[in-house]
Enzyme design. Structure first.
Site, PDB file in Angstrom:
ATOM      1  N   ASP A  10     -17.445  72.538  50.199  1.00  0.00           N
ATOM      2  CA  ASP A  10     -17.849  72.400  48.763  1.00  0.00           C
ATOM      3  C   ASP A  10     -19.737  71.761  48.780  1.00  0.00           C
ATOM      4  OD1 ASP A  10     -18.057  71.506  46.168  1.00  0.00           O
ATOM      5  OD2 ASP A  10     -18.897  69.537  46.366  1.00  0.00           O
ATOM      6  N   GLU A  58     -11.400  74.185  68.757  1.00  0.00           N
ATOM      7  CA  GLU A  58     -11.096  73.170  69.797  1.00  0.00           C
ATOM      8  C   GLU A  58      -8.911  73.201  69.593  1.00  0.00           C
ATOM      9  OE1 GLU A  58     -12.229  69.202  70.171  1.00  0.00           O
ATOM     10  OE2 GLU A  58     -10.528  68.891  70.587  1.00  0.00           O
TER      11      GLU A  58
END
Ligand code: NOJ
Length: 558
Positions: free
Chosen positions: A226, A276
């Site tokens: 957002d 990751e």
């Protein structure tokens, strides 16, 4: 005739090793689930996560690649969940973490990715950090998690600067300190119940990295971010050069409050977190940003190879129904986003915008649905990813005549104007039957849906759409089906063909043609023969007004 495109083409540029498939998100179509309006399993009139689970097969059948869930976190719901009080939990209104886990498992079983909304620009005034900041007084370290400042004027009675909030009124509210006296002010670029977080305080960034990991560990495939051009303000918080302009539009135009350079470091860190996880299990994660910036070139900076994977390209959504305007928007996007490592993320509808069927009706009246169908086929033929907002596949028009006392959008309550009100695109979905609640609420419930559904929703129920092969639903499904089957669609090149001024015609890959007639009169079709798919009936050799069509394997007639 179809030579390899040189100009106007998209380069595929990723660092994906040759032995790994392209990340799923590059040409994915994602279905936006506005949870409170999707399906209510508990009978309280508000949609919930268990309802989403029930509706998953329907979404799967449509043929999309994944879902994006609007915020379901604990929240006082001042902005329907975009005011988050706890980033690592589920609001009891929508279910609980177990229900969330079941939803992710079901979606994955059906082959659907799950993208969740994350709201880092502001939290809720009910968030413990803000409560701590209020209780602790001006010297409390919790104040620096937000933008607290002394007011101007003799007694600090004037806000610290002249900024206006996006949802109306000043962007500052004054607090009462614990001694009962008026005290400092805090910044909120949306409502006072959504205090802006201060990202210059490192605790904020650390917290959000924890939040990302929390949800990634639960199996989500990505985040819709957002207000991704927000987060940082000019460090001095100077006056806006044109506060009236900030007030006139719902767009983020104040150059001191949005699009600050520091925000890019945050997206780099978030990208590293995603990578990751990918390095661990080989699954690609997605960061898709709500990046409201003036131009496609500005947007390109957010989707550089080490930042967000994608950003919604809202210019398509705001383009008026005109071949020239659409062509410009598409050209800008393809030119500026190409080479960033991202793909363009097309969008025609979402929970903040007037639905296409109504938007394209314009002043002429009567063509909205026809044009919305044509726009859908155009969008699905463009290179890149696309988002479909729930109800778009049903051809739902905007509900324009909700009574004032039913409106819940803070924009209405803060401005007193219906101009930008968003309730009309959020009315709960009609599933079946002839009267409200149209199967939206659990059977037997007497509670009304949280926004009233008009009687004419009966024409747009999912049951009806599924059984009518001429419905919007079947058009979307067929278009999505072809996207899966035709290698020319999705990512890849786009080459424009010459056409009359009111028509756009382009070739995808090695011979798929899409043409859209934006005009009010029929034109000769660019390709002989029956189209593979068309948004309206196409007599042989003709492309009717306000119609889009796809052909494969034909040759343009001009
Ligand atoms: C954008 C969201 O889409 C909208 O619904 C919300 O009100 C604002 N951001 C504030 O969070």
């Amino acid at each position: 005739m179809f030579t390899a495109p040189v100009e106007d083409s998209i380069r595929r540029e990723t660092d994906t090793p040759a032995d790994r498939p392209q990340p799923w998100w590059r040409d994915a179509v994602v279905y936006q689930v506005y949870v409170r309006s999707f399906l209510d399993s508990t009978g309280d009139g508000v949609g919930d996560l268990a309802g989403v689970r029930v509706g998953l097969p329907y979404v799967r059948r449509l043929g999309v690649d994944g879902i994006w869930l609007s915020p379901f976190y604990p929240s006082p719901q001042h902005d329907h969940g975009y005011d988050v009080a706890d980033y690592c939990a589920v609001d009891p209104l929508y279910g609980d973490l177990h229900e969330f886990d079941r939803l992710v498992a079901d979606a994955h079983r059906l082959g659907l990715k799950v993208v969740i909304d994350i709201v880092p620009n502001h939290c809720s005034s009910a968030h413990p950090w803000f409560q701590e900041a209020l209780a602790g007084g001006p010297a409390d370290p919790a104040r620096s998690l937000f933008h607290f400042a002394d007011g101007r004027g003799e007694d600090g009675e004037l806000p610290p600067n002249n900024w206006r909030a996006m949802f109306g009124g000043p962007a500052w509210s004054r607090v009462r300190e614990t001694d009962g006296r008026p005290g400092q002010w805090y910044l909120h670029l949306f409502t006072p119940e959504q205090p802006d977080l201060n990202w210059r305080d490192h605790r904020v960034g650390r917290h959000f990295e924890h939040v990302l990991r929390f949800w990634l560990d639960r199996g989500v495939d990505g985040f819709r971010i957002d207000v991704a051009a927000g987060l940082f303000r000019h460090p001095e918080l100077p006056d806006s050069p044109d506060p009236a302009a900030d007030e006139r539009t719902r767009d983020s135009v104040n150059p001191l409050a949005w699009n600050q350079p520091e925000v890019h470091d945050v997206w780099r860190r978030w990208r590293a977190v995603c990578e990751e996880y990918t390095a661990r299990d080989g699954l690609d994660r997605l960061l898709v940003g709500e990046v409201s910036v003036p131009t496609a070139a500005d947007q390109a900076a957010y989707v550089r190879p080490d930042e967000l994977h994608q950003a919604f390209f809202f210019h398509l959504l705001s383009a008026p129904w005109s071949a020239g305007e659409f062509r410009k928007v598409i050209d800008d996007a393809l030119r500026d986003i190409a080479g960033t490592g991202s793909t363009v993320t097309w969008v025609l509808n979402n929970h903040d915008q007037v639905r296409t069927v109504t938007r394209y009706d314009g002043d002429t009246g009567g063509f909205g649905a026809t044009r919305a169908r044509a726009a859908a086929l155009l969008m699905l033929a463009l290179p890149g990813a696309a988002y479909v907002y729930q109800g778009e596949e049903l051809g739902l028009p905007e509900v324009l005549d909700l009574p004032d006392d039913a409106l819940t959008d803070p924009i209405f309550h803060r401005t007193g104007s219906r101009r930008y009100v968003r309730d009309g695109c959020r009315v709960p979905l009609p599933w079946s039957g002839h009267a409200s609640p149209f199967g939206f609420t659990a059977p037997g419930s007497t509670v009304q849906p949280w926004l009233p559904q008009p009687a004419w929703f009966a024409e747009h129920t999912t049951d009806r759409a599924l059984s009518d092969t001429g419905s919007f639903w079947h058009l979307y499904r067929e278009g999505l089906n072809l996207r899966r089957q035709l290698p020319q669609l999705g990512e890849g090149s786009l080459r424009w063909l010459e056409s009359p001024p009111q028509v756009l015609t382009f070739v995808r890959g090695d011979g798929m043609v899409c043409a859209v007639n934006f005009g009010d009169d029929p034109v000769p079709a660019p390709v002989p023969g029956i189209p593979l798919l068309a948004s309206a009936g196409c007599p042989p050799g003709t492309l009717p007004a306000n119609t889009a069509a796809w052909w494969v394997g034909g040759l343009p007639t001009s």
